[in-house]
Write a protein that holds these residues in place. Structure first.
Motif, PDB file in Angstrom:
ATOM      1  N   ARG A 241       4.802  -5.956 -23.202  1.00  0.00           N
ATOM      2  CA  ARG A 241       3.463  -6.266 -23.722  1.00  0.00           C
ATOM      3  C   ARG A 241       2.463  -5.145 -23.383  1.00  0.00           C
ATOM      4  O   ARG A 241       1.260  -5.303 -23.560  1.00  0.00           O
ATOM      5  CB  ARG A 241       2.952  -7.591 -23.112  1.00  0.00           C
ATOM      6  N   GLY A 242       2.960  -4.038 -22.831  1.00  0.00           N
ATOM      7  CA  GLY A 242       2.103  -2.875 -22.586  1.00  0.00           C
ATOM      8  C   GLY A 242       1.633  -2.711 -21.156  1.00  0.00           C
ATOM      9  O   GLY A 242       1.061  -1.672 -20.812  1.00  0.00           O
ATOM     10  N   ALA A 243       1.857  -3.704 -20.300  1.00  0.00           N
ATOM     11  CA  ALA A 243       1.385  -3.593 -18.914  1.00  0.00           C
ATOM     12  C   ALA A 243       2.257  -2.590 -18.147  1.00  0.00           C
ATOM     13  O   ALA A 243       3.407  -2.356 -18.520  1.00  0.00           O
ATOM     14  CB  ALA A 243       1.446  -4.954 -18.234  1.00  0.00           C
ATOM     15  N   ARG A 244       1.696  -2.004 -17.090  1.00  0.00           N
ATOM     16  CA  ARG A 244       2.465  -1.028 -16.314  1.00  0.00           C
ATOM     17  C   ARG A 244       2.620  -1.480 -14.873  1.00  0.00           C
ATOM     18  O   ARG A 244       1.633  -1.884 -14.241  1.00  0.00           O
ATOM     19  CB  ARG A 244       1.793   0.343 -16.374  1.00  0.00           C
ATOM     20  N   ARG A 245       3.856  -1.391 -14.375  1.00  0.00           N
ATOM     21  CA  ARG A 245       4.139  -1.812 -12.996  1.00  0.00           C
ATOM     22  C   ARG A 245       3.713  -0.730 -12.014  1.00  0.00           C
ATOM     23  O   ARG A 245       3.967   0.456 -12.254  1.00  0.00           O
ATOM     24  CB  ARG A 245       5.643  -2.085 -12.829  1.00  0.00           C
ATOM     25  N   LEU A 246       3.066  -1.141 -10.944  1.00  0.00           N
ATOM     26  CA  LEU A 246       2.726  -0.217  -9.870  1.00  0.00           C
ATOM     27  C   LEU A 246       3.869  -0.254  -8.863  1.00  0.00           C
ATOM     28  O   LEU A 246       4.161  -1.306  -8.289  1.00  0.00           O
ATOM     29  CB  LEU A 246       1.412  -0.635  -9.195  1.00  0.00           C
ATOM     30  N   ALA A 247       4.537   0.878  -8.697  1.00  0.00           N
ATOM     31  CA  ALA A 247       5.694   0.922  -7.794  1.00  0.00           C
ATOM     32  C   ALA A 247       5.212   0.826  -6.352  1.00  0.00           C
ATOM     33  O   ALA A 247       4.290   1.542  -5.952  1.00  0.00           O
ATOM     34  CB  ALA A 247       6.457   2.220  -8.002  1.00  0.00           C
ATOM     35  N   ALA A 248       5.815  -0.071  -5.594  1.00  0.00           N
ATOM     36  CA  ALA A 248       5.401  -0.259  -4.197  1.00  0.00           C
ATOM     37  C   ALA A 248       6.465  -1.055  -3.459  1.00  0.00           C
ATOM     38  O   ALA A 248       7.219  -1.809  -4.075  1.00  0.00           O
ATOM     39  CB  ALA A 248       4.073  -1.031  -4.140  1.00  0.00           C
ATOM     40  N   PRO A 249       6.500  -0.925  -2.113  1.00  0.00           N
ATOM     41  CA  PRO A 249       7.300  -1.883  -1.347  1.00  0.00           C
ATOM     42  C   PRO A 249       6.649  -3.266  -1.470  1.00  0.00           C
ATOM     43  O   PRO A 249       5.520  -3.385  -1.971  1.00  0.00           O
ATOM     44  CB  PRO A 249       7.193  -1.375   0.095  1.00  0.00           C
ATOM     45  N   PHE A 250       7.309  -4.293  -1.002  1.00  0.00           N
ATOM     46  CA  PHE A 250       6.759  -5.650  -1.126  1.00  0.00           C
ATOM     47  C   PHE A 250       5.877  -5.956   0.087  1.00  0.00           C
ATOM     48  O   PHE A 250       6.045  -5.359   1.156  1.00  0.00           O
ATOM     49  CB  PHE A 250       7.905  -6.649  -1.309  1.00  0.00           C
ATOM     50  N   PRO A 251       4.910  -6.864  -0.072  1.00  0.00           N
ATOM     51  CA  PRO A 251       3.900  -7.043   0.986  1.00  0.00           C
ATOM     52  C   PRO A 251       4.386  -7.875   2.172  1.00  0.00           C
ATOM     53  O   PRO A 251       3.834  -8.920   2.494  1.00  0.00           O
ATOM     54  CB  PRO A 251       2.753  -7.736   0.240  1.00  0.00           C
ATOM     55  N   LEU A 252       5.458  -7.402   2.794  1.00  0.00           N
ATOM     56  CA  LEU A 252       5.981  -8.070   3.991  1.00  0.00           C
ATOM     57  C   LEU A 252       5.731  -7.165   5.190  1.00  0.00           C
ATOM     58  O   LEU A 252       6.093  -5.986   5.165  1.00  0.00           O
ATOM     59  CB  LEU A 252       7.482  -8.332   3.855  1.00  0.00           C
ATOM     60  N   GLY A 253       5.104  -7.726   6.221  1.00  0.00           N
ATOM     61  CA  GLY A 253       4.809  -6.947   7.416  1.00  0.00           C
ATOM     62  C   GLY A 253       3.558  -6.103   7.229  1.00  0.00           C
ATOM     63  O   GLY A 253       2.980  -6.038   6.133  1.00  0.00           O
ATOM     64  N   ALA A 254       3.144  -5.451   8.327  1.00  0.00           N
ATOM     65  CA  ALA A 254       1.932  -4.622   8.276  1.00  0.00           C
ATOM     66  C   ALA A 254       2.139  -3.431   7.349  1.00  0.00           C
ATOM     67  O   ALA A 254       1.322  -3.147   6.466  1.00  0.00           O
ATOM     68  CB  ALA A 254       1.596  -4.136   9.686  1.00  0.00           C
ATOM     69  N   GLU A 255       3.270  -2.761   7.530  1.00  0.00           N
ATOM     70  CA  GLU A 255       3.533  -1.550   6.749  1.00  0.00           C
ATOM     71  C   GLU A 255       3.679  -1.867   5.251  1.00  0.00           C
ATOM     72  O   GLU A 255       3.092  -1.193   4.397  1.00  0.00           O
ATOM     73  CB  GLU A 255       4.823  -0.902   7.271  1.00  0.00           C
ATOM     74  N   GLY A 256       4.467  -2.895   4.947  1.00  0.00           N
ATOM     75  CA  GLY A 256       4.699  -3.252   3.541  1.00  0.00           C
ATOM     76  C   GLY A 256       3.414  -3.673   2.856  1.00  0.00           C
ATOM     77  O   GLY A 256       3.147  -3.300   1.702  1.00  0.00           O
ATOM     78  N   THR A 257       2.588  -4.453   3.567  1.00  0.00           N
ATOM     79  CA  THR A 257       1.336  -4.928   2.967  1.00  0.00           C
ATOM     80  C   THR A 257       0.403  -3.747   2.687  1.00  0.00           C
ATOM     81  O   THR A 257      -0.196  -3.659   1.610  1.00  0.00           O
ATOM     82  CB  THR A 257       0.655  -5.953   3.896  1.00  0.00           C
ATOM     83  N   THR A 258       0.302  -2.827   3.638  1.00  0.00           N
ATOM     84  CA  THR A 258      -0.567  -1.664   3.434  1.00  0.00           C
ATOM     85  C   THR A 258      -0.073  -0.828   2.244  1.00  0.00           C
ATOM     86  O   THR A 258      -0.863  -0.417   1.387  1.00  0.00           O
ATOM     87  CB  THR A 258      -0.627  -0.796   4.711  1.00  0.00           C
ATOM     88  N   ALA A 259       1.231  -0.598   2.169  1.00  0.00           N
ATOM     89  CA  ALA A 259       1.773   0.220   1.078  1.00  0.00           C
ATOM     90  C   ALA A 259       1.567  -0.468  -0.270  1.00  0.00           C
ATOM     91  O   ALA A 259       1.282   0.182  -1.284  1.00  0.00           O
ATOM     92  CB  ALA A 259       3.250   0.487   1.325  1.00  0.00           C
TER      93      ALA A 259
END
Ligand code: SF4
Length: 426
Positions: A241-259
């Motif tokens: 539908r035209g949307a674009r995914r932002l590549a990132a780790p998943f928001p688990l833990g301090a590091e994952g959430t920040t990334a």
């Protein structure tokens, strides 16, 4: 294909290109109907009508058994033997059940007809049933369908199928915005909303929404962040539908959430100093909460059986923030694109396996003698009886674990079984 095959590839730092042991054997997983347990709490004016057998109804009752509802938002329309034998018109029966339900429950705005193994066996076409019922009940009630049947799926795929059914319902909207995709507990969603607002990122919408009428628009201006790693089909449809995914780790833990937050901040051009100002306190709070569990967990060896598809992000969190050593990380499916950022953060020597072959995996687990095993309910009791400490992977889907304020709870979920076993052995 049966048995195991080792895909050839040369390892690089992290696990991004590491070889994967592919397993195709006997499976021990819950089916996609299980997703209804958390989805029905999330979309508050939706109802999930499973078109299935008594087995499906029993699965749902036992999976949801600990919860008490004044007005449940899911039920099973039982396919009886005479339906299976073709002696009754299952479509007529289904229409009758739906009409009765909607007359009794005027609060329902979105009705999912959820397919099962029995409905597929009798080839009951639930997409046609949904269009037929829409002709009667739309626009007051929208009727959609998806399959929760369990032969070749794993239980989190039910959420993917449900969200994928919602994508065609999203209105075309060229406006820019951020879409967070994946069911999150409301408390987590509210925390994320506050962080995005402080960063000046928006408008922000969530899929699934809390109410059917809040289904967001979609178009080329939308960037989306996956909040769960098991939404391959939903992501594919959003991209179509035209949307674009932002590549990132998943928001688990301090590091994952920040990334994860940083991926959106970069797409919105938030200055790095502003990003640090907004995230520093939450990240520090998460690190402090996690640190409390580091002593019992650091250096402990952990083995993941493939079950929830959360295994890789969890292994990354446990190894990098708690010093645990993943012995084997099994996942039902490995979506290399969605997990690229996670794989790059795994220890280079972690063994990855994709798919199930319960006997082989049990043999490897027994040989490795890990300190903690993450697995499905069916394996947990036998493994406990053999002296292993276990963690039910399904609990990680039911519990709010994403974001800074849940990071300490997430660590505790892994510390608790070790503590319990240590107490029992005293
Ligand atoms: Fe129903 Fe099939 Fe799930 Fe069993 S595996 S509960 S028959 S949908």
């Amino acid at each position: 294909m049966s048995g195991a095959a080792l895909a050839q590839a040369s390892p690089v730092p992290g696990c991004a290109e590491a070889p994967v042991l592919r397993e195709r054997g006997q499976r021990e997983v819950f089916c996609g109907l299980t997703g209804i347990i958390w989805l029905h709490r999330k979309i508050q004016d939706a109802f999930f009508l499973i078109v299935g057998s008594r087995t499906c109804a029993h699965l749902m009752q036992s999976a949801a058994g600990v919860m008490i509802f004044a007005e449940p938002r899911f039920a099973t329309a039982i396919i009886e033997e005479r339906d299976l034998a073709g002696l009754a018109d299952a479509n007529e029966e289904l229409d009758r059940v739906v009409n009765q339900l909607l007359a009794r429950r005027p609060d329902i705005r979105l009705l999912f007809l959820v397919g099962s193994c029995p409905s597929e066996v009798i080839k009951l076409d639930l997409s046609r049933a949904a269009s037929r019922l829409n002709a009667t009940h739309a626009p007051g009630v929208r009727v959609l369908n998806y399959s929760g049947s369990g032969i070749e799926t794993t239980f989190t795929q039910g959420e993917d199928a449900c969200l994928a059914a919602l994508v065609p319902e999203m209105r075309a909207d060229p406006a820019p915005g951020l879409l967070v995709v994946g069911a999150l507990a409301e408390v987590v969603e509210d925390q994320m909303r506050r962080l995005f607002a402080a960063l000046g990122i928006g408008p922000v919408a969530f899929l699934p929404p809390r109410r059917a009428a809040e289904l967001p628009g979609i178009g080329p201006g939308v960037r989306f962040l996956l909040a769960q790693p098991f939404l391959a089909e939903t992501a594919r449809l959003l991209e179509a539908r035209g949307a674009r995914r932002l590549a990132a780790p998943f928001p688990l833990g301090a590091e994952g959430t920040t990334a994860w937050l940083r991926a959106a901040a970069e797409a919105w051009g938030v200055p790095a100093t502003r990003f640090r100002e907004v995230t520093a306190i939450g990240e520090q709070r998460a690190r402090t909460a996690i640190a409390r569990h580091r002593v019992p967990l650091a250096g402990r060896r952990i083995f993941f059986f493939p079950d929830s598809q959360l295994e890789i992000p969890l292994a990354r969190f446990l190894s990098r923030e708690l010093g645990m050593q993943p012995v084997e990380i099994g996942t039902p499916y490995l979506h290399r694109q969605h997990l690229a950022e996670e794989l790059a953060l795994l220890p280079a020597d972690a063994v990855l396996s994709e798919g199930q072959h319960v006997d082989r995996q049990l043999d490897r687990c027994r040989a490795a003698r890990p300190d903690l095993v993450v697995c499905g309910l069916g394996l947990a009791n036998p493994l406990e009886a053999e002296g292993f400490a276990t963690k039910w992977s399904i609990e990680l889907v039911f519990t709010p674990i994403q974001g800074y304020d849940q990071a300490g709870d997430l660590a505790e979920l892994f510390a608790r079984p070790l503590h319990r076993r240590a107490t029992l052995m005293v």
